[in-house]
Design an enzyme around this catalytic site. Structure first.
Site, PDB file in Angstrom:
ATOM      1  N   ARG B  68       2.283  -3.742   6.274  1.00 40.22           N
ATOM      2  CA  ARG B  68       1.614  -4.535   7.371  1.00 40.22           C
ATOM      3  C   ARG B  68       1.782  -5.805   7.216  1.00 40.22           C
ATOM      4  O   ARG B  68       2.185  -6.506   8.259  1.00 40.22           O
ATOM      5  CB  ARG B  68       0.225  -4.132   7.185  1.00 40.22           C
ATOM      6  CG  ARG B  68      -0.429  -2.778   7.526  1.00 40.22           C
ATOM      7  CD  ARG B  68       0.067  -1.860   6.879  1.00 40.22           C
ATOM      8  NE  ARG B  68      -0.172  -1.743   5.371  1.00 40.22           N
ATOM      9  CZ  ARG B  68       0.437  -1.083   4.180  1.00 40.22           C
ATOM     10  NH1 ARG B  68       1.195   0.054   4.701  1.00 40.22           N
ATOM     11  NH2 ARG B  68       0.064  -1.011   3.111  1.00 40.22           N
ATOM     12  N   CYS B 102      -7.900  -0.982   4.185  1.00 41.37           N
ATOM     13  CA  CYS B 102      -6.756  -2.013   4.229  1.00 41.37           C
ATOM     14  C   CYS B 102      -6.982  -3.072   4.887  1.00 41.37           C
ATOM     15  O   CYS B 102      -7.294  -2.844   6.019  1.00 41.37           O
ATOM     16  CB  CYS B 102      -5.573  -1.376   4.708  1.00 41.37           C
ATOM     17  SG  CYS B 102      -4.021  -2.414   4.730  1.00 41.37           S
ATOM     18  N   THR B 104      -5.178  -5.820   5.836  1.00 42.81           N
ATOM     19  CA  THR B 104      -4.206  -6.165   6.619  1.00 42.81           C
ATOM     20  C   THR B 104      -4.195  -5.105   8.009  1.00 42.81           C
ATOM     21  O   THR B 104      -3.787  -5.661   9.038  1.00 42.81           O
ATOM     22  CB  THR B 104      -2.743  -6.371   5.857  1.00 42.81           C
ATOM     23  OG1 THR B 104      -3.050  -6.915   4.813  1.00 42.81           O
ATOM     24  CG2 THR B 104      -1.836  -7.376   6.739  1.00 42.81           C
ATOM     25  N   THR B 146      -3.456 -10.647   1.568  1.00 38.57           N
ATOM     26  CA  THR B 146      -2.097 -10.702   1.654  1.00 38.57           C
ATOM     27  C   THR B 146      -1.959 -11.899   2.654  1.00 38.57           C
ATOM     28  O   THR B 146      -2.793 -12.362   3.410  1.00 38.57           O
ATOM     29  CB  THR B 146      -1.571  -9.258   2.510  1.00 38.57           C
ATOM     30  OG1 THR B 146      -2.125  -9.325   3.664  1.00 38.57           O
ATOM     31  CG2 THR B 146      -1.973  -8.168   1.582  1.00 38.57           C
ATOM     32  N   LYS B 186       0.248  -2.907  -6.947  1.00 37.88           N
ATOM     33  CA  LYS B 186       0.785  -1.705  -6.178  1.00 37.88           C
ATOM     34  C   LYS B 186       1.869  -1.004  -6.998  1.00 37.88           C
ATOM     35  O   LYS B 186       2.036   0.504  -6.815  1.00 37.88           O
ATOM     36  CB  LYS B 186       1.618  -2.066  -5.003  1.00 37.88           C
ATOM     37  CG  LYS B 186       0.510  -2.417  -3.782  1.00 37.88           C
ATOM     38  CD  LYS B 186       1.241  -2.697  -2.372  1.00 37.88           C
ATOM     39  CE  LYS B 186       0.071  -3.238  -1.419  1.00 37.88           C
ATOM     40  NZ  LYS B 186      -0.739  -2.330  -0.850  1.00 37.88           N
ATOM     41  N   CYS B 214      -7.792  -7.934  -0.325  1.00 40.47           N
ATOM     42  CA  CYS B 214      -6.853  -7.006  -0.027  1.00 40.47           C
ATOM     43  C   CYS B 214      -7.588  -5.921  -0.837  1.00 40.47           C
ATOM     44  O   CYS B 214      -8.048  -6.136  -2.018  1.00 40.47           O
ATOM     45  CB  CYS B 214      -5.517  -7.625  -0.633  1.00 40.47           C
ATOM     46  SG  CYS B 214      -4.515  -6.261  -0.587  1.00 40.47           S
TER      47      CYS B 214
END
Lengths: 251, 251
Positions: B68, B102, B104, B146, B186, B214
């Site tokens: 994203r 999520c 983003t 992010t 991640k 995030c």
């Protein structure tokens, strides 16, 4: 229930914007915490350094599925129609293999697989293979599971083909330790002492490994508390699903 | 992509063996660990003592959804078709509300909602409402998110309507602390020090709360490390979804 309710036009997969690749179906909610635990284990067991390397997963989590143990032992509502419905949702969503992180539900899966036509990664079969591959070989294992799983002889049948004998708790320990602990975990509580006590009784009877044979049990019994290995079928299932997705297929 | 690919015969819900009730759709996989975390939070936040009292959930977790942040900042592949596809799978599976754990991805959701027609529990809107309801009132909050979420001004826009100013890290802290920590989480690693350092810089600039904006950040930043409250939008989203399912509707 019509067998075609969830059939989607065959153009479906072609409409996916990327390369569709393997999609793992998870028939869950039995209970929901065990499904979340399985999903987390699947992610942790996947070798990946970016999001994009992880597996595509579709999860149908229906906690209203009637109690499996009650259906097996007390003539309670048969959960099969709920399982068939969920498996069809997963198939319609593109699942090309289904994993069911609930031991007791496996008693009902032959009828589900027959009606839905998506292959299953069978948790109990995979766990039996895992136990048969242990070195030094294990000839006697103990089972902590719901009374439904115990009475349906799910593990007993699979393990017999591997020459492994199964020990189960006596009826008092089964009711007052194992089932009491499972219900307590499902209610969001924790009582590690009960499960450890039931496991120790099995070790005293010469069990050389313990199967944490209800998806709630690994949440309430830490490995390392016992002098023998504890095998977590949820973890075995996660690893089998990953092997399947990476092209090993079902074995 | 045809808009009707995932339409199922209207008999679908009628074929469900029980009382279908609310079904929560989770459009996830961005990343998968954040989706597993959201699902676990949803279960923990549900008042229930048996499986059957939990919510029915369908999760589409597609980690191959294009990045994203890269789409927003670097002209990377637009993830919208992946999000539309996933939302259609959820709608076809019976979801009557969709949650997207999520931050983003929220930049792309208006186009998704328009094409799929299932209402959304909007995580950023709900978090802004939560912050506006804090007592004593908070007039300045800091955002760890992010670079895509920061530049798309997702929180800024919603918070402005509540009279709350948003502080974001300077570009060095954003790149070398926040994004470095998100990528590390991640990849299955953990570097709590980086996020705590970025948060402290925002507190030094008078932020009176920190948004863990995030879905990876709550996994790497423990509340209690900071002198101000840390608001976890994933937790806020879980509570909003439960309120919706229990009949409160979206508000």
């Amino acid at each position: 229930m019509s067998d075609t309710v969830f059939d989607l036009p065959s153009s479906r997969a072609a409409d996916y914007p990327g390369a569709l690749g393997p999609t793992i179906g998870v028939l869950g909610g039995m209970g929901p915490a065990a499904t979340a635990d399985f999903y987390a284990k699947l992610i942790r067991a996947t070798p990946a350094t970016t999001d994009q390397e992880h597996l595509r997963v579709i999860i149908w989590s229906d906690p209203t599925t009637p109690d499996r143990t009650r259906a097996l032992l007390e003539g309670g509502t048969d959960p099969t129609p709920w399982l068939v419905y969920g498996a069809r949702v997963l198939a319609a969503g593109g699942a090309d293999v289904i994993a069911v992180p609930c031991n007791t539900a496996h008693a009902f899966l032959p009828a589900v697989v027959e009606r839905v036509g998506v292959p299953l990664v069978h948790m109990i079969e995979q766990t039996s293979r895992h136990l048969a591959a242990l070195r030094p070989p294990v000839r006697k294992v103990g089972l902590l599971a719901t009374t439904g799983t115990v009475r349906a002889r799910l593990y007993e049948t699979w393990l017999a083909t591997a020459g492994i004998a199964l020990l189960v708790p006596d009826s008092t320990s089964q009711a007052e330790e194992v089932m009491a602990a499972i219900r307590s975990i499902k209610a969001g509580k924790d009582d590690r002492g009960l499960l450890a006590r039931a496991a120790r009784r099995l070790v005293d009877r010469d069990a050389r490994a313990i199967i944490a044979g209800c998806t709630e049990i690994p949440l309430g019994l830490e490995t390392g508390q016992l002098p023998v290995p504890v095998v977590d079928p949820t973890q075995v299932l996660a690893e089998a699903v990953i092997a399947h997705a990476r092209g090993g297929g079902l074995n």
